[in-house]
Design a protein around this motif. Structure first.
Motif, PDB file in Angstrom:
ATOM      1  N   ASN A 165       0.729  -0.995  -0.046  1.00  0.00           N
ATOM      2  CA  ASN A 165      -0.167   0.009  -0.098  1.00  0.00           C
ATOM      3  C   ASN A 165       0.783   1.205  -0.042  1.00  0.00           C
ATOM      4  OD1 ASN A 165      -2.406  -1.397  -0.005  1.00  0.00           O
ATOM      5  ND2 ASN A 165      -2.688  -1.367   2.235  1.00  0.00           N
ATOM      6  N   LEU A 166       1.976   1.319   0.704  1.00  0.00           N
ATOM      7  CA  LEU A 166       2.707   2.380   0.939  1.00  0.00           C
ATOM      8  C   LEU A 166       3.483   2.561  -0.396  1.00  0.00           C
ATOM      9  CD1 LEU A 166       4.166   4.388   2.792  1.00  0.00           C
ATOM     10  CD2 LEU A 166       5.891   2.908   3.329  1.00  0.00           C
ATOM     11  N   ARG A 167       3.924   1.420  -0.897  1.00  0.00           N
ATOM     12  CA  ARG A 167       4.742   1.615  -2.276  1.00  0.00           C
ATOM     13  C   ARG A 167       3.708   2.243  -3.402  1.00  0.00           C
ATOM     14  NH1 ARG A 167       5.883  -2.689  -6.077  1.00  0.00           N
ATOM     15  NH2 ARG A 167       3.830  -2.986  -5.448  1.00  0.00           N
ATOM     16  N   ASP A 168       2.642   1.777  -3.614  1.00  0.00           N
ATOM     17  CA  ASP A 168       1.449   2.350  -4.373  1.00  0.00           C
ATOM     18  C   ASP A 168       1.143   3.537  -3.961  1.00  0.00           C
ATOM     19  OD1 ASP A 168       1.547  -0.478  -5.361  1.00  0.00           O
ATOM     20  OD2 ASP A 168      -0.158  -0.926  -4.520  1.00  0.00           O
ATOM     21  N   GLU A 169       1.158   4.075  -2.965  1.00  0.00           N
ATOM     22  CA  GLU A 169       0.771   5.428  -2.541  1.00  0.00           C
ATOM     23  C   GLU A 169       1.801   6.510  -2.980  1.00  0.00           C
ATOM     24  OE1 GLU A 169      -1.503   6.619   1.196  1.00  0.00           O
ATOM     25  OE2 GLU A 169      -0.594   4.944   1.944  1.00  0.00           O
ATOM     26  N   VAL A 170       3.123   6.201  -2.753  1.00  0.00           N
ATOM     27  CA  VAL A 170       4.252   7.165  -3.104  1.00  0.00           C
ATOM     28  C   VAL A 170       4.997   6.840  -4.289  1.00  0.00           C
ATOM     29  CG1 VAL A 170       4.621   7.592  -0.486  1.00  0.00           C
ATOM     30  CG2 VAL A 170       5.986   5.675  -1.539  1.00  0.00           C
ATOM     31  N   ASP A 171       4.749   5.747  -4.665  1.00  0.00           N
ATOM     32  CA  ASP A 171       5.467   5.336  -6.039  1.00  0.00           C
ATOM     33  C   ASP A 171       6.941   5.193  -6.187  1.00  0.00           C
ATOM     34  OD1 ASP A 171       5.513   4.209  -8.684  1.00  0.00           O
ATOM     35  OD2 ASP A 171       5.213   6.020  -9.768  1.00  0.00           O
ATOM     36  N   GLU A 172       7.569   4.924  -4.902  1.00  0.00           N
ATOM     37  CA  GLU A 172       9.105   4.895  -4.667  1.00  0.00           C
ATOM     38  C   GLU A 172       9.285   3.378  -3.960  1.00  0.00           C
ATOM     39  OE1 GLU A 172      11.010   6.601  -5.780  1.00  0.00           O
ATOM     40  OE2 GLU A 172      10.279   8.422  -6.281  1.00  0.00           O
ATOM     41  N   ALA A 173      10.387   3.126  -3.999  1.00  0.00           N
ATOM     42  CA  ALA A 173      10.795   1.634  -3.235  1.00  0.00           C
ATOM     43  C   ALA A 173      10.834   1.714  -1.781  1.00  0.00           C
ATOM     44  CB  ALA A 173      12.198   1.540  -3.752  1.00  0.00           C
ATOM     45  N   VAL A 174      10.236   0.727  -1.465  1.00  0.00           N
ATOM     46  CA  VAL A 174      10.018   0.296   0.147  1.00  0.00           C
ATOM     47  C   VAL A 174      10.684  -0.732   0.477  1.00  0.00           C
ATOM     48  CG1 VAL A 174       8.107   0.118   1.858  1.00  0.00           C
ATOM     49  CG2 VAL A 174       7.668   1.495   0.080  1.00  0.00           C
ATOM     50  N   ASN A 175      11.506  -0.650   1.728  1.00  0.00           N
ATOM     51  CA  ASN A 175      12.366  -1.641   2.165  1.00  0.00           C
ATOM     52  C   ASN A 175      12.313  -2.013   3.836  1.00  0.00           C
ATOM     53  OD1 ASN A 175      14.176  -1.701  -0.191  1.00  0.00           O
ATOM     54  ND2 ASN A 175      14.738   0.312   0.542  1.00  0.00           N
ATOM     55  N   LEU A 176      12.319  -3.132   4.006  1.00  0.00           N
ATOM     56  CA  LEU A 176      12.248  -3.573   5.444  1.00  0.00           C
ATOM     57  C   LEU A 176      13.418  -4.170   5.947  1.00  0.00           C
ATOM     58  CD1 LEU A 176      10.135  -4.322   7.621  1.00  0.00           C
ATOM     59  CD2 LEU A 176       9.669  -6.368   6.777  1.00  0.00           C
ATOM     60  N   ILE A 177      13.763  -3.838   7.001  1.00  0.00           N
ATOM     61  CA  ILE A 177      15.306  -4.067   7.446  1.00  0.00           C
ATOM     62  C   ILE A 177      15.348  -4.618   8.770  1.00  0.00           C
ATOM     63  CG2 ILE A 177      17.390  -3.194   8.223  1.00  0.00           C
ATOM     64  CD1 ILE A 177      17.710  -1.718   5.718  1.00  0.00           C
ATOM     65  N   ILE A 178      15.963  -5.616   9.371  1.00  0.00           N
ATOM     66  CA  ILE A 178      15.920  -5.969  10.657  1.00  0.00           C
ATOM     67  C   ILE A 178      17.346  -6.141  10.988  1.00  0.00           C
ATOM     68  CG2 ILE A 178      14.001  -7.414  10.705  1.00  0.00           C
ATOM     69  CD1 ILE A 178      15.616  -9.945  10.370  1.00  0.00           C
ATOM     70  N   GLN A 179      17.738  -5.725  12.367  1.00  0.00           N
ATOM     71  CA  GLN A 179      19.256  -6.008  13.067  1.00  0.00           C
ATOM     72  C   GLN A 179      19.523  -7.529  13.090  1.00  0.00           C
ATOM     73  OE1 GLN A 179      19.462  -4.842  16.859  1.00  0.00           O
ATOM     74  NE2 GLN A 179      21.758  -5.254  17.117  1.00  0.00           N
ATOM     75  N   ASP A 180      21.036  -7.495  12.608  1.00  0.00           N
ATOM     76  CA  ASP A 180      21.613  -8.783  12.591  1.00  0.00           C
ATOM     77  C   ASP A 180      22.980  -8.624  13.128  1.00  0.00           C
ATOM     78  OD1 ASP A 180      22.539 -11.543  12.461  1.00  0.00           O
ATOM     79  OD2 ASP A 180      22.909 -11.395  10.393  1.00  0.00           O
ATOM     80  N   GLY A 181      23.224  -8.675  14.254  1.00  0.00           N
ATOM     81  CA  GLY A 181      24.402  -8.117  15.154  1.00  0.00           C
ATOM     82  C   GLY A 181      24.821  -6.851  14.881  1.00  0.00           C
ATOM     83  N   LYS A 182      26.131  -6.286  14.337  1.00  0.00           N
ATOM     84  CA  LYS A 182      26.198  -5.026  14.259  1.00  0.00           C
ATOM     85  C   LYS A 182      25.963  -4.634  12.853  1.00  0.00           C
ATOM     86  CE  LYS A 182      30.219  -5.426  17.470  1.00  0.00           C
ATOM     87  NZ  LYS A 182      31.530  -5.277  17.635  1.00  0.00           N
ATOM     88  N   GLU A 183      25.257  -5.272  12.067  1.00  0.00           N
ATOM     89  CA  GLU A 183      24.507  -5.048  10.807  1.00  0.00           C
ATOM     90  C   GLU A 183      22.828  -4.952  10.753  1.00  0.00           C
ATOM     91  OE1 GLU A 183      28.032  -6.443   7.885  1.00  0.00           O
ATOM     92  OE2 GLU A 183      26.708  -7.908   8.717  1.00  0.00           O
ATOM     93  N   ALA A 184      22.630  -4.426   9.570  1.00  0.00           N
ATOM     94  CA  ALA A 184      21.161  -4.582   9.227  1.00  0.00           C
ATOM     95  C   ALA A 184      21.097  -5.207   7.993  1.00  0.00           C
ATOM     96  CB  ALA A 184      20.442  -3.159   9.041  1.00  0.00           C
TER      97      ALA A 184
END
Length: 255
Positions: A90-109
């Motif tokens: 829904n968010l991608r369709d509203e703004v027409d830009e890439a949408v990313n989901l990130i989680i933590q993995d140690g000292k990185e995402a």
């Protein structure tokens, strides 16, 4: 045993190349991995036999069906991904830009989901891509909301290396940005991971009010001018809040 362990590590290094490069030739794998030709030949044969890699008619390798099935199993077990995906669409369709989901993995995402824009010019991001917690909006949003002792330990130990033109390399500036992030509920990065790009991110919390992920809207800076930036900030915060609520987060829970 030691030689077998080294072979496993080198095989893992070769497989990791395919996070960035969907298809690679034999010579490209040798060049990128730095592994000797004979070793690469032997390992590719084994990985192909086990269906971790497959080779097309042009002799180029890509991830095989078994590897992709394993990846799907991991993805299916990530409840955050299942909950977030409809809201991300829904968010991608509203703004027409890439949408990313990130989680933590140690000292990185690590990027665990992404939805591309329909624009012909887009920011390249792949599921499985990693970035340090200090660089990029979606990574830094996680760092900002970590418990204070964990955050401070990270800040004391990390070496802030430049990645893009806008990467924060001063710890005082980083601390200031982290404070502002918590105050405002979002963060913006410009050319931190890749030059001429902008990312806007907001935090996702679980039922205990703990940071569990970050969501971002990202793209070329030419499409993130001030008149659109405020809208993107509003929308990414709304999306993050909607996902948090689905995960049992209640407004007012201490963070």
């Amino acid at each position: 045993m030691q030689n077998k362990n080294k072979t496993v590590i080198k095989s893992k290094d070769i497989l990791t190349l395919f996070i960035t490069y969907p298809k690679l030739s034999f010579n490209e794998i040798i060049s990128l991995s730095g592994v000797p030709k004979t070793s690469v030949h032997r390992m590719l044969g084994s990985l192909e036999d086990m269906d971790f890699l497959e080779k097309d008619e042009e002799g180029k390798y890509s991830l095989g069906l078994l590897f992709l099935q394993f990846g799907q199993l991991v993805a299916d077990r990530l409840d955050i991904r299942q909950v977030a995906l409809p809201i991300m669409r829904n968010l991608r369709d509203e703004v027409d830009e890439a949408v990313n989901l990130i989680i933590q993995d140690g000292k990185e995402a690590i990027y665990i989901e992404k939805l591309d824009t329909n624009h012909p010019v887009r920011l390249y991001t792949a599921i499985g891509r990693r970035s340090p917690l200090y660089a990029g909006a979606c990574s830094r949003i996680i760092l900002a909301y970590l418990p204070e002792d964990e955050k401070e330990k990270y800040l004391e130990e990390v070496i802030l290396e430049p990645i893009g033109e806008g990467t924060i390399t001063d710890k005082n500036e980083l601390r200031y940005q982290l404070e502002e992030t918590c105050k405002n509920g979002y963060t913006v990065s410009k050319s931190e991971l890749e030059n001429y790009t902008v990312s806007v991110s907001a935090p996702i919390f679980d039922h205990e009010g703990k940071i569990i992920a970050g969501i971002s809207i990202a793209g070329p800076e030419v499409r993130f001018q001030e008149e659109k930036l405020d809208l993107f900030i509003q929308k990414v915060k709304e999306g993050a809040n909607a996902i948090s609520v689905k995960l049992g987060y209640k407004v007012g829970v201490p963070q």
